[in-house]
Enzyme design. Sequence first.
Site, PDB file in Angstrom:
ATOM      1  N   HIS A 513       0.740  -1.187   0.033  1.00 16.27           N
ATOM      2  CA  HIS A 513      -0.044  -0.123   0.162  1.00 16.27           C
ATOM      3  C   HIS A 513       1.079   1.249   0.104  1.00 16.27           C
ATOM      4  O   HIS A 513       0.555   2.161  -0.531  1.00 16.27           O
ATOM      5  CB  HIS A 513      -0.765  -0.175   1.155  1.00 16.27           C
ATOM      6  N   GLU A 514       1.683   1.424   1.013  1.00 13.43           N
ATOM      7  CA  GLU A 514       2.651   2.571   1.050  1.00 13.43           C
ATOM      8  C   GLU A 514       3.480   2.482  -0.133  1.00 13.43           C
ATOM      9  O   GLU A 514       3.938   3.960  -0.505  1.00 13.43           O
ATOM     10  CB  GLU A 514       3.229   2.466   2.563  1.00 13.43           C
ATOM     11  N   HIS A 517       1.718   4.606  -2.766  1.00 10.76           N
ATOM     12  CA  HIS A 517       1.974   5.863  -2.594  1.00 10.76           C
ATOM     13  C   HIS A 517       3.178   6.437  -3.185  1.00 10.76           C
ATOM     14  O   HIS A 517       3.308   7.611  -4.044  1.00 10.76           O
ATOM     15  CB  HIS A 517       1.778   6.369  -1.286  1.00 10.76           C
ATOM     16  N   HIS A 520       3.394   6.613  -6.753  1.00  7.91           N
ATOM     17  CA  HIS A 520       2.285   7.771  -7.426  1.00  7.91           C
ATOM     18  C   HIS A 520       3.346   8.894  -7.322  1.00  7.91           C
ATOM     19  O   HIS A 520       3.179   9.811  -8.075  1.00  7.91           O
ATOM     20  CB  HIS A 520       1.386   7.817  -6.386  1.00  7.91           C
TER      21      HIS A 520
END
Length: 739
Positions: A513-514, A517, A520
């Site tokens: 998940h991180e 980020h 991104h």
Amino acid sequence: MNTKRLLAGTMLAALATACTTTMPEGDMETGSAMPAPVAYDPAIPQATSVFAQPSDLPFHAPQFDRISDEEWQPIIEEAIGIQLAEIDAIAHNPNPPTFDNTIVAMERAGGVFNRSYAAFGQLVSANINDTLAAADEALAPQIASMSDSIYLNPDLFARVKAVYDNRAAMSMTPEDAMLLETTYADFVHSGALLDAAKQAELRQINERLSTLSSQISQDITDGSAAASITVDTRAELAGLTDGQIAAAADAAAEKGLDGKYVLTLTNTTNQPMLEQLDNRDVRERLFKASWNRNQSGENSTMDAIRETIALRTRIAGLFGVDDYATWQMYDRFADSPETAIGFMREMVPALRATQDREAALLQARAEEDGATFELQPWDWPYYAAKVRQERYALDNEEIKQYFVVDKVLEDGVFYMANKLYGLTFEKRDDIPVYDDSISTYTVYDKDGSELALFYFDPFARENKSGGAWMNNFIEQSRLLGMKPVISNTLNIVPPADGEPALATWDNVTTMFHEFGHALHGMFADQEYSSLSGTNTARDWVEFPSQFHEGFAADPEVLRNYAKHWQTGEVIPAEMVEAIDRAGKFNQGHAFGEIIAASLLDMDWHSIPPGTEVNDILGFEQNALSEMGLRTDLVPPRYRTPYFRHIFVHGYSAGYYAYTWTEMLAHDAYSYVENNGGMSRAMGDRIRATFLGQGHSKPYAVMFRDFTGHDPQVEPMLEARGLIPEDDTVNAVNGAEGAE
């Protein structure tokens, strides 16, 4: 200057057609020649700190080794003064306002502040001490005042408005148009159109709110540490592993409690050890310590939260809107509180039915063990774990043996990034860090060029905020010639001496998940940092991160990293199947605590102006009782006194974003599964349509560019096990047309 508050919603839908004229950029008059420019070279104070210029480290990484704790406050105070001087120079430029000398000039401003505060902010969150805490408290109102001095500067806004009003007569790229639109919207949202008296009051409110936020954050951190419970005997810890018991003994020894055991709290209401502890009295003590923290004593947040809510409600009154949520949601994908609340409430009936069904199942399971009590919140996780293990042969401690933290990162997360996007990673030891447990990597793009610098801070510390997050030390900007420097911070339980660092399955998915980020931010390719990477709306920024969680269970990726730390054996297929099946079990709790917290957040921020709330816990109890959920058994993930997201981290009227973006993520991942799965071609499509786009396009456009349709809720409900996979479910109101 990077505002970090960006516009979404219907205002942006017309951007594609707003930039079609051919008049030279910046012309503010039509039919007449522009006056000759006036020479203008304002004097700007020069920084004296290590942040005066971008560092000479690779990627201009922060020079943590050159700054003492005592230096941070004067460094940032100097940076604030420099940024205000830069803004003042833009506001008083004698030349007519143009896109370049106003909007772009603001993008260029604030370099010293951005470099210094990005590094300081991470230290405050991940490695705080008394000196840094005092600096943070002192700086918070100064930073709020700086923001108001920018957004409530009438001369500056006059220039911004002049450029904005002339936008139809300007030739701009789509990204230029987006920057202009978001900049103007940020000024209006910040009070630029209010009269002088209201602006003066707003300044006072914002300064006070910043002080309260810093205070609440520190009290939550200290309150969590203070609420740990002490257990007298090892026998009372039956059910925990030897490693967990040893860690509890070490924690007690650090407090001078030799021979005893200390169980520390995580940031959430539910405590992971509730699944394991056989002793019901200890479970109850642990749950109540979590549930009741920050309500009284020196770490109480109650007065600060009461004042925060009152001030936020007053802001709504100043702007003449129905409530704070309406004011706050000006830049969201979901463009109103009604959209967000309706989206969640439509799921309540199915969720409540699941909670009732699971509660009955767990009550029956407890009675099989001879229990004569009625199921309580501290019993639910324990018996859910028993049922999960019995039904799915799932042993979390056994599963952990296959997830060594470094292997998950390098052979899992990095492997996925290589197969999907062509990225490669090189570990380095020449970058100064603020804790020895941190690793750094150079990230190389698919063509071999340097893409980013990545920090990995995996383990929990007493002076680290709970949860997990990504942050930018340096944000990408073509205008400024900057490549991203990005950190992922987690709170994995550190290993006992001589033991391997093992991760739970939740830790594993959090790492993916991180890193979503991080990708991104790494793939950002924007001219302006304000639109770059993760500088997007709250209900969009969690979409790429949740989307990448799906790759944690991709069979090819899983085989590469999920290997037993002792034998090297790849995780057995039956264990993977058990994890997958178990993922749909206990959703009444897992999903229920999130929806309850999200609705509680919206309740707090839907209070009409002029309404006073003196009884914080009474308001909370009333809100929980009206949700239609089993909040008596499944409490919200965060209770009001320690709801850091909404009082510190900017998720006020925004905690729903985790569920909204989960909807987007499951829908988008189903597209991957239905179109060939993980491949380089798929990675290029992901990067080209949304992952590398920042906020250069409207959110709905980026989502449709990837999936070919508007968001659908069915994949999320199926993944959560709330509906059979072969059922037909109507789209949740708000997912369609929420542009």
